[in-house]
Design a protein around this motif. Structure first.
Motif, PDB file in Angstrom:
ATOM      1  N   GLY A   1      -8.577  -1.848   3.562  1.00  0.00           N
ATOM      2  CA  GLY A   1      -7.552  -2.156   2.360  1.00  0.00           C
ATOM      3  C   GLY A   1      -8.416  -2.236   1.007  1.00  0.00           C
ATOM      4  N   GLY A   2      -9.350  -2.780   0.641  1.00  0.00           N
ATOM      5  CA  GLY A   2     -10.000  -2.772  -0.346  1.00  0.00           C
ATOM      6  C   GLY A   2      -9.284  -3.573  -1.743  1.00  0.00           C
ATOM      7  N   MET A   3      -9.432  -3.510  -2.695  1.00  0.00           N
ATOM      8  CA  MET A   3      -8.709  -4.189  -3.747  1.00  0.00           C
ATOM      9  C   MET A   3      -7.029  -4.015  -3.975  1.00  0.00           C
ATOM     10  SD  MET A   3      -8.816  -6.445  -6.125  1.00  0.00           S
ATOM     11  CE  MET A   3     -10.483  -6.469  -6.406  1.00  0.00           C
ATOM     12  N   PHE A   4      -6.660  -2.648  -3.800  1.00  0.00           N
ATOM     13  CA  PHE A   4      -5.161  -2.257  -3.778  1.00  0.00           C
ATOM     14  C   PHE A   4      -4.450  -1.578  -2.600  1.00  0.00           C
ATOM     15  CE2 PHE A   4      -7.236  -2.024  -8.283  1.00  0.00           C
ATOM     16  CZ  PHE A   4      -6.494  -3.165  -8.781  1.00  0.00           C
ATOM     17  N   GLY A   5      -5.212  -1.404  -1.298  1.00  0.00           N
ATOM     18  CA  GLY A   5      -4.705  -1.014  -0.313  1.00  0.00           C
ATOM     19  C   GLY A   5      -4.458   0.582  -0.126  1.00  0.00           C
ATOM     20  N   THR A   6      -4.156   0.902   0.929  1.00  0.00           N
ATOM     21  CA  THR A   6      -4.102   2.328   1.412  1.00  0.00           C
ATOM     22  C   THR A   6      -2.656   2.592   0.846  1.00  0.00           C
ATOM     23  OG1 THR A   6      -3.434   1.820   3.516  1.00  0.00           O
ATOM     24  CG2 THR A   6      -5.849   2.293   3.105  1.00  0.00           C
ATOM     25  N   GLY A   7      -1.693   1.707   0.706  1.00  0.00           N
ATOM     26  CA  GLY A   7      -0.352   2.212   0.483  1.00  0.00           C
ATOM     27  C   GLY A   7       0.631   1.898   1.674  1.00  0.00           C
ATOM     28  N   LEU A   8       1.784   1.568   1.691  1.00  0.00           N
ATOM     29  CA  LEU A   8       2.774   1.198   2.707  1.00  0.00           C
ATOM     30  C   LEU A   8       2.905   2.447   3.658  1.00  0.00           C
ATOM     31  CD1 LEU A   8       5.372  -1.017   1.206  1.00  0.00           C
ATOM     32  CD2 LEU A   8       3.844  -1.638   3.048  1.00  0.00           C
TER      33      LEU A   8
ATOM     34  N   GLU B   1      -4.324  -4.333   4.838  1.00  0.00           N
ATOM     35  CA  GLU B   1      -4.741  -2.961   4.674  1.00  0.00           C
ATOM     36  C   GLU B   1      -4.186  -1.993   3.725  1.00  0.00           C
ATOM     37  OE1 GLU B   1      -5.720   0.842   7.815  1.00  0.00           O
ATOM     38  OE2 GLU B   1      -4.670  -0.851   8.465  1.00  0.00           O
ATOM     39  N   GLU B   2      -2.652  -2.166   3.879  1.00  0.00           N
ATOM     40  CA  GLU B   2      -1.933  -1.366   3.023  1.00  0.00           C
ATOM     41  C   GLU B   2      -1.415  -1.909   1.816  1.00  0.00           C
ATOM     42  OE1 GLU B   2       1.424  -0.300   5.518  1.00  0.00           O
ATOM     43  OE2 GLU B   2      -0.016   0.420   7.133  1.00  0.00           O
ATOM     44  N   LEU B   3      -1.890  -2.942   1.473  1.00  0.00           N
ATOM     45  CA  LEU B   3      -1.676  -3.780   0.045  1.00  0.00           C
ATOM     46  C   LEU B   3      -2.733  -4.326  -0.531  1.00  0.00           C
ATOM     47  CD1 LEU B   3       1.978  -5.190   0.714  1.00  0.00           C
ATOM     48  CD2 LEU B   3       1.357  -2.968  -0.527  1.00  0.00           C
TER      49      LEU B   3
ATOM     50  N   GLY C   1      -2.319  -7.455  -3.030  1.00  0.00           N
ATOM     51  CA  GLY C   1      -1.125  -7.760  -2.240  1.00  0.00           C
ATOM     52  C   GLY C   1      -1.275  -9.122  -1.498  1.00  0.00           C
ATOM     53  N   LEU C   2      -2.387  -9.558  -0.879  1.00  0.00           N
ATOM     54  CA  LEU C   2      -2.674 -10.706   0.116  1.00  0.00           C
ATOM     55  C   LEU C   2      -2.792 -11.773  -1.177  1.00  0.00           C
ATOM     56  CD1 LEU C   2      -5.646  -9.780   2.450  1.00  0.00           C
ATOM     57  CD2 LEU C   2      -3.274 -10.478   2.915  1.00  0.00           C
ATOM     58  N   THR C   3      -3.277 -11.602  -2.372  1.00  0.00           N
ATOM     59  CA  THR C   3      -3.068 -12.729  -3.559  1.00  0.00           C
ATOM     60  C   THR C   3      -1.613 -13.127  -3.801  1.00  0.00           C
ATOM     61  OG1 THR C   3      -5.288 -11.935  -4.156  1.00  0.00           O
ATOM     62  CG2 THR C   3      -3.859 -13.567  -5.716  1.00  0.00           C
ATOM     63  N   ALA C   4      -0.848 -11.875  -3.896  1.00  0.00           N
ATOM     64  CA  ALA C   4       0.410 -12.404  -4.244  1.00  0.00           C
ATOM     65  C   ALA C   4       1.366 -12.895  -2.828  1.00  0.00           C
ATOM     66  CB  ALA C   4       1.238 -10.844  -4.529  1.00  0.00           C
ATOM     67  N   LEU C   5       1.065 -12.563  -1.901  1.00  0.00           N
ATOM     68  CA  LEU C   5       1.741 -13.047  -0.727  1.00  0.00           C
ATOM     69  C   LEU C   5       1.246 -14.603  -0.481  1.00  0.00           C
ATOM     70  CD1 LEU C   5       3.245 -13.013   1.849  1.00  0.00           C
ATOM     71  CD2 LEU C   5       1.097 -12.147   3.147  1.00  0.00           C
ATOM     72  N   PHE C   6      -0.030 -14.816  -0.549  1.00  0.00           N
ATOM     73  CA  PHE C   6      -0.491 -16.316  -0.650  1.00  0.00           C
ATOM     74  C   PHE C   6      -0.059 -17.253  -1.730  1.00  0.00           C
ATOM     75  CE2 PHE C   6      -4.550 -14.760   1.786  1.00  0.00           C
ATOM     76  CZ  PHE C   6      -3.721 -14.893   2.994  1.00  0.00           C
TER      77      PHE C   6
END
Length: 549
Positions: A322-329, A352-354, A358-363
């Motif tokens: 996923g890296g920093m910005f993900g592979t995309g939905l 992986e996809e965001l 994305g994980l930061t926003a989710l948390f």
């Protein structure tokens, strides 16, 4: 002289000035709900465009369904809890919507196992129960009278899966005629109600007794019984049902509430010690739990042995991809994780996809949900309500920590559902009940005296129902200052003597992390002498600096 000046001159000196009506902020809530629904629909559309290069056929139905449910929930809050926190409901709707999008996306990789329609049905049930709690539960203090019954029902729910066969190595499910339910999800709310009622009734004894061992002050042996009993019950659940997650969750909630109620770090030390001993013993002796520990310690052992990567290794690969910005939905490969990709490992798909962003926003969304629950607790001077709000807010916090830590390889993996995201009807329904209770409590905390301030005589109701009476003055006579103000003064005054919150029989200890993290920036009554009469009844929060936030 104006009319306002004449009224001010005629008011007695010890009478506080009238407070302005607090904004209800239901319009803010509605605007945020529209944004939450739009974000969820956009995610649904992006998945369709990625996989089929066309709009998915059910986008309109999905948006209309989620929007209609959110509107019904908003109307229930607007008319039955008008002063409730405006951020709780939109945050829950957004998390639930993201979870539906992720499950729909994973269904595309499992054509024979579509879980999104079932999850939408369970989400609808959760919305309906949310509306029922908001409409029917007028006062959260009513639950205190049924604390003992809640404890008994929680024990029955926890013990029921023992009679049924294990699923994926753990006995946490009841399956009958194609219908499955996880009773431990409902038990966690009931046990939190009991813990809050017990500690509200016995906080004086728990705060004032104990002995010192060097620099560590431990509770006295005669009051250590409850924590030992809860520890033994949690270990019994773990051994009989092979459910490490539920055991840690129940024990963690009790320790959190105990620390918040007393401010005694000795409880944290005892709790961590007992939890560590129990986890080490069961992790060594119980084969299923021991295999989880082995996978955690050696996640790539299967690759080295030529057997291919296991679930945890695939999860770590997904986060790395996923890296920093993900592979995309829709462009990830989390289907390689296997059967648990929609439940335990759904966070790996999100990562992986965001990506890390994305994980930061989710948390942050989870942190917002938890923080608003703590804010409601600080706005109350009702001990049971404050403890209940802290416990209910700590439930998703502990779950997120345990699940995220497990799928990221920080701690051994446990079989728990990510709140609102993971597949599981029992989980999503329970989380909606938690949000409804937090909304009810926040409505009480923010309601002005003119409309919601009733006598505090009900605060102690139900104390006899939870197996003990508090020693010391009753809750409504203990301290008439707002909780946040009392916490600030106790921190300035130290832990001993009259400045100690534990000594004044108030709710949050001087060292409480809740009071320290969410303490108000100022207090409108800081200059009031200690002997001044209280301006309002004990459960009236109109003078609380947290009430308008």
């Amino acid at each position: 002289m104006t009319a306002m000046a004449r009224a001010t001159a005629a008011r007695p000196l010890d009478t506080p000035p009238p407070l302005p009506l607090l904004p209800k902020r239901r319009g803010v809530e509605l605007a945020l709900l529209v944004g939450a629904v739009l974000i969820s629909v956009c995610g649904y559309v992006v998945v369709g465009l990625t996989r089929w290069h066309a709009l998915p056929g059910g986008a309109v139905r999905y948006g209309a369904g989620l929007g209609g449910l959110a509107l019904l929930a908003h109307l229930a809050v607007r008319f039955r809890a008008p002063y409730a926190d405006p951020l709780l409901l939109p945050t829950a709707v957004l998390l639930n919507g993201i979870g539906l999008v992720l499950i729909f996306r994973l269904d595309l990789d499992t054509p024979g196992n579509h879980a999104a329609p079932t999850q939408l049905v369970w989400s609808t049930v959760g919305f309906m129960l949310f509306i029922g709690v908001v409409v029917l539960l007028h006062d959260h203090r009513t639950l205190q009278r049924y604390a003992a019954r809640c404890a008994g029902l929680a024990l029955l729910l926890m013990a029921a899966p023992i009679l049924f066969p294990a699923v994926n190595g753990a006995k946490i499910w009841i399956r009958l005629a194609g219908f499955s339910i996880q009773p431990g999800e409902f038990a966690k709310v009931l046990i939190t109600v009991f813990f809050a009622a017990y500690l509200a009734a016995n906080r004086g004894v728990l705060a004032r007794t104990g002995r010192s061992m060097g620099r560590l002050r431990l509770p006295a042996g005669r009051v250590l019984g409850p924590v030992v009993a809860i520890w033994l019950v949690s270990v019994a659940v773990l051994v009989l049902e092979r459910d490490l997650g539920t055991s840690l969750l129940f024990f963690g909630i009790f320790v959190v509430l105990l620390y918040v109620a007393t401010g005694r770090t000795g409880w944290i030390a005892v709790g961590l010690l007992l939890a560590g001993i129990g986890a080490a013993a069961v992790g060594t002796l119980e084969p299923h739990v021991h295999s989880r520990v082995e996978d955690w310690q050696h996640p790539f052992a299967g690759i080295a042995a030529g057997q291919g990567p296991g679930q945890l290794a695939q999860s770590l690969f997904a986060f790395a991809a996923g890296g920093m910005f993900g592979t995309g939905l829709g462009q990830g490969h989390s289907y390689l994780i296997g059967f648990a990709m929609k439940s335990d490992f759904i966070l790996a798909t999100f990562g992986e996809e965001l990506g890390l962003a994305g994980l930061t926003a989710l948390f942050l969304l989870y942190a917002l949900l938890v923080a608003r629950g703590y804010r409601a607790a600080l706005g109350l001077r009702d001990p049971f309500g404050s403890l209940l709000a802290v416990g209910l807010a700590a439930l998703p916090a502990l779950q997120v920590f345990v699940i995220a830590g497990g799928v990221m390889g920080l701690i051994p993996l446990t079989g728990m559902a990510m709140p609102f995201l993971a597949q599981g009807g029992s989980s999503v329904v329970t989380n909606w009940i938690i949000v409804a209770l937090l909304l009810r409590i926040s409505n009480r905390a923010r309601t002005p005296r003119a409309e919601g301030g009733e006598s505090g005589s009900k605060e102690g109701s139900g104390a006899a129902d939870v197996g003990g009476a508090a020693t010391g003055p009753p809750a409504h006579a203990a301290d008439h200052r707002p909780v946040g103000q009392a916490a600030n003064e106790a921190v300035r005054g130290g832990r001993s003597g009259a400045g100690s919150l534990a000594g004044r029989d108030t709710l949050f200890g001087a060292g409480s992390w809740v009071a320290g993290f969410l303490k108000p920036t100022g207090s409108p009554s800081r200059g009031r002498p200690p002997s001044a009469p209280p301006p309002a009844p004990a459960d009236d929060v109109s003078s609380s600096p947290e009430a308008g936030r």
